[in-house]
Design an enzyme around this catalytic site. Structure first.
Site, short mmCIF file in Angstrom:
data_model
loop_
_atom_site.label_atom_id
_atom_site.label_comp_id
_atom_site.label_asym_id
_atom_site.label_seq_id
_atom_site.Cartn_x
_atom_site.Cartn_y
_atom_site.Cartn_z
N TYR A 183 -4.30 -1.44 6.68
CA TYR A 183 -5.36 -2.39 6.99
C TYR A 183 -5.74 -2.31 8.47
O TYR A 183 -4.96 -1.84 9.30
CB TYR A 183 -4.91 -3.82 6.68
CG TYR A 183 -4.65 -4.08 5.22
CD1 TYR A 183 -5.71 -4.30 4.34
CD2 TYR A 183 -3.36 -4.13 4.71
CE1 TYR A 183 -5.47 -4.55 2.99
CE2 TYR A 183 -3.12 -4.37 3.36
CZ TYR A 183 -4.18 -4.60 2.51
OH TYR A 183 -3.96 -4.84 1.19
N ASP A 217 -3.10 -1.89 -7.78
CA ASP A 217 -3.77 -2.51 -6.65
C ASP A 217 -5.10 -3.13 -7.04
O ASP A 217 -6.12 -2.44 -7.16
CB ASP A 217 -3.96 -1.45 -5.55
CG ASP A 217 -4.43 -2.04 -4.24
OD1 ASP A 217 -4.83 -3.22 -4.22
OD2 ASP A 217 -4.41 -1.32 -3.22
N GLN A 263 -0.63 2.33 -6.33
CA GLN A 263 -2.10 2.43 -6.33
C GLN A 263 -2.71 1.97 -7.65
O GLN A 263 -3.76 1.33 -7.66
CB GLN A 263 -2.52 3.87 -6.02
CG GLN A 263 -2.32 4.25 -4.56
CD GLN A 263 -2.75 5.68 -4.28
OE1 GLN A 263 -3.16 6.41 -5.19
NE2 GLN A 263 -2.63 6.09 -3.03
N SER A 321 -8.08 -2.69 -4.44
CA SER A 321 -8.78 -1.41 -4.49
C SER A 321 -9.73 -1.32 -5.68
O SER A 321 -10.90 -0.93 -5.54
CB SER A 321 -7.77 -0.25 -4.55
OG SER A 321 -7.08 -0.12 -3.33
N ARG A 339 0.85 -1.20 0.00
CA ARG A 339 0.00 0.00 0.00
C ARG A 339 0.88 1.24 0.00
O ARG A 339 1.07 1.90 1.01
CB ARG A 339 -0.93 -0.03 1.22
CG ARG A 339 -2.05 -1.07 1.13
CD ARG A 339 -3.01 -0.71 0.01
NE ARG A 339 -4.10 -1.67 -0.13
CZ ARG A 339 -5.28 -1.56 0.45
NH1 ARG A 339 -5.52 -0.56 1.26
NH2 ARG A 339 -6.23 -2.45 0.23
#
Length: 380
Positions: free
Chosen positions: A230, A130, A127, A133, A122
């Site tokens: 998380y 990912d 991003q 996500s 993360r």
């Protein structure tokens, strides 16, 4: 270099690990792209679409995977697929590596180099790679639509000559990517939204979307987030307090959506049978964690249940796959963004830099051995 995109074999999987745009990009790098016949059928991508993008259409899985250097998949390869892959082939997919360690061992023994995309660090740079996500975003959106379809009333307030209809009260439990999208979607549909999460930093996010944050215990929640963003496992006394606060709140709600997941662990129970029994007839609960054991007592994977007091408990499997076209396109773009920095355009090959944390952080097996620290017991 041959890149293969086979048809997904896991039951109920509707997505494909490629899109027309991504195939064009890969062909543009000078790679040979082979897509199995019918691989995109459930995602509204035809063989002709892939062929026009520059891919070769293979008649079956064996032809697709034969001599493939890189295999792109949604779900981890099956035992039969591993037998068709050459030693040293690279496989990128959602591996469920932390909960399916035996499957990772099998991949290691087969000699493939496997990247578990769900373990992507993360960090800001990652991003766009990912998959959790991108897929959770769609799951949060679809969860609200699924709830609305089960709910026997309107979502927004409606003022009519015959009277006023009150807006639905929606409660989101777990404010990660899925939860935030669920809040935004429910608000757009006109609902009154509240949300809760063990991570206090999510309060501002909830309120920015027009929701109200339900706090359980500010002091205990101060250290409730891992460095990776998380939620941490919480002590038993926290869940007792959460149970008391939520029990009082939930009985007034029309729709509840639970999204709480802890990587590599069984999902925590957030909604007990007693809470379900306290809710009004016709209320709806959507359990987005059902595939990890479920946040709701009484939820069943792949089923829509109805409690004795008339509460609908929705436990659809593979919720992103219920929006297969968009889910496939986003997943494919995640994979492309992961591969692109390591493409040698002159040699028309891929040379992974294992000093790159997006590579080392996702590689679970290489050269016949399991290599990821979290799977070797080196990290919690």
């Amino acid at each position: 270099m041959k890149i293969a995109i086979p048809k997904e074999l896991h039951p109920g999987e509707t997505r494909v690990a490629a899109s027309v745009e991504v195939v064009k990009k890969l062909v543009g790098f000078g790679f040979d792209v082979t897509v199995e016949k019918g691989a995109g059928a459930s995602s509204a991508i035809t063989d002709t679409d892939f062929k026009d993008a520059g891919a070769v259409i293979a008649k079956d899985g064996a032809e697709t995977l034969k001599d493939a250097d890189v295999v792109l998949k949604i779900q981890r390869p099956t035992a039969d697929e591993l037998k068709l892959m050459k030693k040293g082939a690279v496989v990128c997919a959602h591996m469920s590596a932390l909960s399916e360690k035996a499957e990772v061992e099998a991949m290691a023994k087969s000699g493939v180099t496997a990247f578990a995309m769900e373990l992507m660090p993360r960090i800001s740079r990652a991003q766009s790679m990912d998959i959790l996500s991108s897929q959770s975003n769609l799951a949060g959106y679809k969860a609200v639509l699924d709830a609305a379809s089960e709910y026997g009333s309107a979502m927004p307030m409606m003022m009519t000559a015959a009277g006023t209809i009150a807006p639905a009260k929606v409660f989101i439990m777990g404010v990660g990517v899925a939860g935030l999208q669920a809040i935004a979607t429910a608000k757009r549909l006109g609902a009154v939204v509240t949300a809760t999460d063990v991570r206090p930093a999510t309060r501002e996010q909830v309120e920015s979307l027009g929701g109200k944050f339900l706090t359980v215990d500010e002091e205990m929640e101060k250290d409730a987030e891992t460095s990776g963003g998380y939620a941490k496992p919480m002590p038993p006394e926290y869940f007792e307090k959460q149970k008391a606060v939520v029990s009082e709140h939930i009985k007034k709600q029309d729709i509840v959506i639970t999204t709480a997941l802890i990587p590599g662990r069984t999902a925590p129970i957030l909604v007990t049978k007693e809470m379900v029994a306290s809710m009004k007839a016709g209320s709806v609960i959507v359990d987005l964690a059902v595939e990890a054991g479920g946040n709701v007592e009484g939820s069943k994977l792949g089923k829509v249940m109805k409690s004795k007091n008339g509460v609908h408990i929705v436990g659809h499997a593979n919720v992103p796959g219920r929006l297969p076209k968009d889910a496939s396109q986003l997943f494919a773009k995640n994979l492309l963004n992961f591969l692109s920095p390591h493409v040698d355009k002159e040699a028309k090959t891929i040379n992974f830099d294992f000093d790159d944390e997006t590579v080392s952080g996702t590689c679970v097996c290489k050269d016949g051995a399991v290599v990821h620290p979290m799977l070797k017991g080196e990290e919690a």
